[in-house]
Design a protein around this motif. Sequence first.
Motif, PDB file in Angstrom:
ATOM      1  N   LEU A 130      -0.382  -8.053  12.614  1.00  0.00           N
ATOM      2  CA  LEU A 130      -0.394  -6.743  11.955  1.00  0.00           C
ATOM      3  C   LEU A 130      -0.028  -6.825  10.474  1.00  0.00           C
ATOM      4  CD1 LEU A 130       1.259  -4.451  14.668  1.00  0.00           C
ATOM      5  CD2 LEU A 130      -1.128  -4.447  13.925  1.00  0.00           C
ATOM      6  N   GLU A 131       0.387  -7.987  10.013  1.00  0.00           N
ATOM      7  CA  GLU A 131       0.815  -8.134   8.632  1.00  0.00           C
ATOM      8  C   GLU A 131      -0.259  -7.704   7.627  1.00  0.00           C
ATOM      9  OE1 GLU A 131       3.349  -8.715   5.506  1.00  0.00           O
ATOM     10  OE2 GLU A 131       3.785  -8.616   7.660  1.00  0.00           O
ATOM     11  N   PRO A 132      -1.555  -8.012   7.861  1.00  0.00           N
ATOM     12  CA  PRO A 132      -2.584  -7.572   6.894  1.00  0.00           C
ATOM     13  C   PRO A 132      -2.680  -6.066   6.738  1.00  0.00           C
ATOM     14  CG  PRO A 132      -3.445  -9.302   8.312  1.00  0.00           C
ATOM     15  CD  PRO A 132      -2.127  -8.884   8.899  1.00  0.00           C
ATOM     16  N   VAL A 133      -2.144  -5.303   7.711  1.00  0.00           N
ATOM     17  CA  VAL A 133      -2.208  -3.840   7.628  1.00  0.00           C
ATOM     18  C   VAL A 133      -1.206  -3.305   6.605  1.00  0.00           C
ATOM     19  CG1 VAL A 133      -2.009  -1.694   8.977  1.00  0.00           C
ATOM     20  CG2 VAL A 133      -2.943  -3.763  10.045  1.00  0.00           C
ATOM     21  N   ARG A 134      -0.214  -4.124   6.243  1.00  0.00           N
ATOM     22  CA  ARG A 134       0.860  -3.678   5.355  1.00  0.00           C
ATOM     23  C   ARG A 134       0.316  -3.082   4.058  1.00  0.00           C
ATOM     24  NH1 ARG A 134       6.265  -5.072   4.776  1.00  0.00           N
ATOM     25  NH2 ARG A 134       6.053  -6.651   6.426  1.00  0.00           N
ATOM     26  N   GLY A 135      -0.616  -3.770   3.424  1.00  0.00           N
ATOM     27  CA  GLY A 135      -1.160  -3.293   2.153  1.00  0.00           C
ATOM     28  C   GLY A 135      -1.850  -1.948   2.295  1.00  0.00           C
ATOM     29  N   ALA A 136      -2.598  -1.762   3.394  1.00  0.00           N
ATOM     30  CA  ALA A 136      -3.291  -0.490   3.614  1.00  0.00           C
ATOM     31  C   ALA A 136      -2.295   0.650   3.818  1.00  0.00           C
ATOM     32  CB  ALA A 136      -4.219  -0.604   4.819  1.00  0.00           C
ATOM     33  N   VAL A 137      -1.190   0.363   4.508  1.00  0.00           N
ATOM     34  CA  VAL A 137      -0.165   1.394   4.717  1.00  0.00           C
ATOM     35  C   VAL A 137       0.503   1.755   3.397  1.00  0.00           C
ATOM     36  CG1 VAL A 137       2.070   1.863   5.801  1.00  0.00           C
ATOM     37  CG2 VAL A 137       0.240   0.764   7.126  1.00  0.00           C
ATOM     38  N   HIS A 138       0.801   0.751   2.577  1.00  0.00           N
ATOM     39  CA  HIS A 138       1.403   1.022   1.273  1.00  0.00           C
ATOM     40  C   HIS A 138       0.454   1.833   0.388  1.00  0.00           C
ATOM     41  CE1 HIS A 138       4.489  -2.532   1.434  1.00  0.00           C
ATOM     42  NE2 HIS A 138       4.755  -1.571   2.280  1.00  0.00           N
ATOM     43  N   ASP A 139      -0.843   1.527   0.455  1.00  0.00           N
ATOM     44  CA  ASP A 139      -1.830   2.301  -0.310  1.00  0.00           C
ATOM     45  C   ASP A 139      -1.855   3.751   0.143  1.00  0.00           C
ATOM     46  OD1 ASP A 139      -2.508   0.086  -1.770  1.00  0.00           O
ATOM     47  OD2 ASP A 139      -4.341  -0.357  -0.652  1.00  0.00           O
ATOM     48  N   LEU A 140      -1.705   3.966   1.443  1.00  0.00           N
ATOM     49  CA  LEU A 140      -1.693   5.334   1.964  1.00  0.00           C
ATOM     50  C   LEU A 140      -0.482   6.092   1.443  1.00  0.00           C
ATOM     51  CD1 LEU A 140      -3.015   7.404   3.832  1.00  0.00           C
ATOM     52  CD2 LEU A 140      -1.660   6.452   5.721  1.00  0.00           C
ATOM     53  N   VAL A 141       0.677   5.452   1.434  1.00  0.00           N
ATOM     54  CA  VAL A 141       1.881   6.086   0.886  1.00  0.00           C
ATOM     55  C   VAL A 141       1.671   6.450  -0.580  1.00  0.00           C
ATOM     56  CG1 VAL A 141       4.293   5.688   0.234  1.00  0.00           C
ATOM     57  CG2 VAL A 141       3.479   4.996   2.506  1.00  0.00           C
ATOM     58  N   GLU A 142       1.108   5.518  -1.352  1.00  0.00           N
ATOM     59  CA  GLU A 142       0.888   5.758  -2.773  1.00  0.00           C
ATOM     60  C   GLU A 142      -0.103   6.899  -3.009  1.00  0.00           C
ATOM     61  OE1 GLU A 142       1.678   5.424  -6.687  1.00  0.00           O
ATOM     62  OE2 GLU A 142       2.679   4.355  -5.035  1.00  0.00           O
ATOM     63  N   ALA A 143      -1.148   6.969  -2.179  1.00  0.00           N
ATOM     64  CA  ALA A 143      -2.137   8.035  -2.332  1.00  0.00           C
ATOM     65  C   ALA A 143      -1.530   9.403  -2.048  1.00  0.00           C
ATOM     66  CB  ALA A 143      -3.323   7.783  -1.394  1.00  0.00           C
ATOM     67  N   ILE A 144      -0.690   9.488  -1.019  1.00  0.00           N
ATOM     68  CA  ILE A 144      -0.018  10.760  -0.719  1.00  0.00           C
ATOM     69  C   ILE A 144       0.943  11.109  -1.849  1.00  0.00           C
ATOM     70  CG2 ILE A 144       1.503  11.960   0.888  1.00  0.00           C
ATOM     71  CD1 ILE A 144       0.445  10.108   3.088  1.00  0.00           C
ATOM     72  N   TYR A 145       1.640  10.109  -2.347  1.00  0.00           N
ATOM     73  CA  TYR A 145       2.586  10.310  -3.443  1.00  0.00           C
ATOM     74  C   TYR A 145       1.883  10.910  -4.663  1.00  0.00           C
ATOM     75  CZ  TYR A 145       6.324   9.077  -6.756  1.00  0.00           C
ATOM     76  OH  TYR A 145       7.313   9.111  -7.700  1.00  0.00           O
ATOM     77  N   GLN A 146       0.725  10.365  -4.997  1.00  0.00           N
ATOM     78  CA  GLN A 146      -0.033  10.847  -6.149  1.00  0.00           C
ATOM     79  C   GLN A 146      -0.653  12.219  -5.890  1.00  0.00           C
ATOM     80  OE1 GLN A 146      -2.858   7.781  -7.129  1.00  0.00           O
ATOM     81  NE2 GLN A 146      -1.265   6.273  -7.604  1.00  0.00           N
ATOM     82  N   LYS A 147      -1.172  12.436  -4.687  1.00  0.00           N
ATOM     83  CA  LYS A 147      -1.875  13.677  -4.391  1.00  0.00           C
ATOM     84  C   LYS A 147      -0.962  14.885  -4.450  1.00  0.00           C
ATOM     85  CE  LYS A 147      -4.777  15.986  -0.977  1.00  0.00           C
ATOM     86  NZ  LYS A 147      -5.898  16.194  -1.901  1.00  0.00           N
TER      87      LYS A 147
END
Length: 204
Positions: A130-147
């Motif tokens: 599941l480690e490769p999913v980490r980057g996608a989860v962080h991107d999701l957090v950043e997108a919500i943060y910006q939105k």
Amino acid sequence: MSIPDPDTAVRLTRRRRAPDEARKEALVSARRLLLESGPDAITLKAVGDEIGVTHANLIHHFGSAAGLQSALMESMVRDLIQALDAAVAHLRSDAGAPRALVDQVFDAFDEGGAGRLAAWIVMSGDLELLEPVRGAVHDLVEAIYQKFQAEGEQARHRITAAVLFIALSAFGDAVIGPPLRDMLGRDQDSARRMVARLLPTFLY
């Protein structure tokens, strides 16, 4: 009239194909077996019989049944990452309400069996997959943060809590949602509506 031998019927369905094509077909078959019958159903024999290749051919591509299962996990992890990336892209380009965000994450776990994949990986104990999913989860957090134009680390902390809430809900709905909703007399959309109603408490 003689009865056809099942093994003969299987051999007659076999055909030549490029190595990449055979590997892709095997993974498609393995995914279907996983979703229909669980990980124990993913055997070299079951996959070989379904797509018309020999046991030796699958050994050549995957090494063993465990190798086939590992390749399937990696393939499904890539699909989950792509689905989460699509949720991020949608979030950045669309002015939808929290329900749109909830639908994107729920779809990422539901479509293609990613929820069952996550359960399988956790049960296998090989969490590194599941480690490769980490980057996608962080991107999701950043997108919500910006939105939602959040500011400060306290806001970011709330957003990570929101992503955890959505992801856990989406995972549970994908794995056990249908029978649980049936027990409680709830419709197919009920979990998504509930999460969408509660989500603003994290974001605002």
